[in-house]
Design an enzyme around this catalytic site. Structure first.
Site, PDB file in Angstrom:
ATOM      1  N   GLU A 245     -62.998 -72.029 -74.762  1.00 45.01           N
ATOM      2  CA  GLU A 245     -63.447 -73.259 -74.678  1.00 45.01           C
ATOM      3  C   GLU A 245     -64.483 -73.515 -75.752  1.00 45.01           C
ATOM      4  O   GLU A 245     -64.796 -74.693 -76.337  1.00 45.01           O
ATOM      5  CB  GLU A 245     -64.773 -73.231 -73.375  1.00 45.01           C
ATOM      6  CG  GLU A 245     -64.060 -73.236 -72.162  1.00 45.01           C
ATOM      7  CD  GLU A 245     -65.016 -73.198 -70.921  1.00 45.01           C
ATOM      8  OE1 GLU A 245     -64.708 -73.019 -70.010  1.00 45.01           O
ATOM      9  OE2 GLU A 245     -66.281 -73.035 -71.271  1.00 45.01           O
TER      10      GLU A 245
ATOM     11  N   ASP B 233     -69.730 -53.606 -71.689  1.00 43.71           N
ATOM     12  CA  ASP B 233     -70.283 -52.395 -71.295  1.00 43.71           C
ATOM     13  C   ASP B 233     -69.427 -51.938 -70.014  1.00 43.71           C
ATOM     14  O   ASP B 233     -69.259 -52.703 -69.138  1.00 43.71           O
ATOM     15  CB  ASP B 233     -72.018 -52.400 -70.928  1.00 43.71           C
ATOM     16  CG  ASP B 233     -72.246 -51.011 -70.682  1.00 43.71           C
ATOM     17  OD1 ASP B 233     -72.329 -49.993 -71.566  1.00 43.71           O
ATOM     18  OD2 ASP B 233     -72.666 -50.739 -69.371  1.00 43.71           O
TER      19      ASP B 233
END
Length: 566
Positions: free
Chosen positions: A268, A217
């Site tokens: 990751e 956002d």
């Protein structure tokens, strides 16, 4: 054992494709308005889980879940009290875990909304900031400044909030805090290392729970230049118009470093987590967010802002195909979301040669009576535009209810409204509640099947009954049936992320072909057009006008209609 093996196979398939997002059909769920399991009038996570079979039948690849965090709902959940929990009004972390397990078991991924520009004023950090003195570490997590004037009672600048009124709120000790949105949404200080590290923890928290990606956002608003003296509102407006990245509050170069750290966290995981930026910036400025070293994808709202026009659609597609090639990202196509008037209504507003937002604002302020909306034409155009969009290379973002052809609800009583834009700009903006009304599932049930009772946090109009899922599900010509058929066929159509335009006579018809050989033809005009023989001889697989697909030729394309040809 069979169910377990099926789930393991699904998990393996979901993990096998790191590029799943590039041409995904993503369905936005506004959780408080999707499905209510406990009958309190507020949609919840159990309700979403109960409707997963509907999402499977619809044929979407992923769900984007609007904020579900603890919140006072000062801005529809975009005022977050705790970034690593679920609002008790809509569920628990256990409910979240069950929902994502069920989505993954059904082959549907989850994109979570994250709100990094501001927290809520009920966040523990902000409570601590208000209880701490000037210059404290607690206040450095936010943006506090001393007031102006002889007694310090004036705001630090004349900046205006997006929602209206001053962007500065006094706290009673001579200081003000910055809120670019509602006063209940204090802006975080992204120059503060503690803020950056805490959001990295939040990204890992949800990724560890299985979230596949994030919708970011106000992605263009985190970094800010607050060097004294602060510029005036007029200077900010002039800089914004320049669109060159020099604005003190939006689209700054410091974002590259912030999102590079996010990308390191995403990578990751296997497959890497994905992200899509909500960045209201000029098209030439979206590269920062869509780069593979950054968030990887950015919304383009160009079709959402365009008239129903062949020339506008053609130019927008061309420009964004170049953008995708330059960034290595994929396009993101969208017509509706929780912040804008539903496109079935926008397309029914009178044509006046200008973009319909301003006209739409006037329409909303009149309670949906002036100017008159041609609902049939709006839906006809919306269906045609949708098939055009779903044929394009890239990802398609769909907003809950558009698959039902829902129109905007304009006549909400003032006493029932919730959007802060209404309360802070009364008489200027009526707000976004009209696209957030709970969905109709069953025409004859309480709350139209939204929940087991009549309760609904926003009032549903009686005309919702004709749009209900149970009414449309058995009708092969319904909007729901069209979406289901289009999404089922879309995987056959896609292939490489390319298209080739087909030259046709007349300014109102666009045709393009995908590498798989499928062709999409849209007549933006009102009059029927004859198709050239090379197209007329192809199989009509799907038509936005609801006519059944047929193996024979279709030599004439009606006005405001799209067909898929094979």
């Amino acid at each position: 054992m069979t169910d377990l093996l099926a789930r393991l196979d699904t998990d393996r398939l979901l993990a096998a494709d790191p590029d799943w997002w590039r041409q995904a059909a993503v369905y936005q769920i506004y959780p408080r308005s999707f499905a209510d399991a406990n009958g309190d009038g507020i949609g919840d996570l159990e309700g979403i889980t109960s409707r997963i079979p509907y999402l499977v039948e619809l044929g979407v690849d992923a769900v984007w879940l609007s904020p579900f965090y603890p919140s006072a709902l000062a801005d529809g959940g975009y005022d977050v009290d705790d970034y690593r929990d679920v609002d008790p009004k809509i569920g628990t972390l256990a409910d979240f875990d069950e929902m994502i397990r069920a989505l993954h078991a059904a082959g549907i991924r989850l994109i979570a909304d994250i709100v990094p520009n501001h927290s809520s004023d009920r966040h523990d950090w902000f409570r601590e900031a208000l209880a701490s003195p000037k210059g404290s570490a607690a206040r450095e997590r936010y943006i506090f400044r001393d007031g102006e004037g002889p007694d310090g009672a004036q705001p630090p600048s004349d900046w205006q909030s997006i929602f209206g009124g001053s962007a500065w709120e006094p706290v009673g000790d001579g200081q003000f805090y910055l809120h670019l949105f509602a006063p209940e949404q204090p802006d975080l200080n992204w120059a503060n290392r503690e803020v950056r590290d805490d959001f990295l923890r939040t990204l890992r928290f949800w990724s560890d729970r299985g979230v596949d990606g994030f919708r970011v956002d106000v992605a263009h608003g985190l970094a800010k230049d607050l060097t004294a003296p602060l510029r005036s509102h007029a200077e900010l407006e002039a800089t914004k118009l320049a669109g060159d990245g020099s604005h003190p509050l939006w689209d700054r170069e410091e974002l590259d470093e912030i999102y590079a750290e996010w990308r390191a966290v995403f990578d990751e995981y296997d497959p890497p987590r994905i992200a899509v930026a909500e960045a209201w910036v000029a098209p030439t400025r979206r590269h920062r967010y869509a780069a593979p070293t950054s968030l990887g994808q950015a919304f383009n709202f160009d079709l959402l802002r365009a008239n129903f026009s062949a020339s506008e659609f053609h130019e927008i597609v061309d420009r964004n195909m170049v953008f995708a090639a330059e960034t290595g990202s994929s396009n993101t196509w969208v017509f509706s979301n929780h912040d804008v008037i539903r496109h079935a209504t926008r397309y029914g507003l009178p044509d006046d040669g200008t973009f319909e937002y301003d006209l739409g604002k006037a329409w909303l302020l009149s309670g949906g009576t002036t100017p008159a909306v041609d609902a049939a034409r709006g839906l006809r155009r919306a269906r045609a535009a949708t098939l055009f969009l779903l044929g394009l290379p890239g990802s398609a973002y769909l907003y809950q209810g558009e698959e039902l052809g829902l129109a905007e609800v304009a006549s909400i009583p003032d006493s029932e409204r919730q959007d802060p834009t209404f309360f802070r700009n009364a008489g200027v903006e009526v707000g976004r509640d009209g696209c957030r009304v709970p969905l109709p599932w069953d025409a004859d049930a309480p709350s139209f099947g939204f929940g087991p009772t009549d309760a609904s946090h926003l009032p549903q109009p009686e005309w919702f009954a004709q749009y209900a899922v149970d009414v449309q599900a058995g009708d092969p010509a319904s909007t729901l049936s069209m979406y289901r058929r289009a999404l089922a066929l879309r995987h056959e159509l896609q292939g490489a992320e390319k298209l080739a335009w087909i030259a046709l006579d007349g300014p109102d018809v666009l045709a393009f072909q995908r590498p798989t050989g499928w062709t999409v033809v849209t007549n933006f005009g009102t009059e029927p057009v004859a198709l050239p023989s090379a197209l007329a001889e192809r199989e009509v697989v799907l038509s936005s006008d609801g006519a059944p697909a047929a193996p024979g030729a279709r030599g004439v394309l009606p006005g405001e209609t799209t067909v898929w040809l094979r």
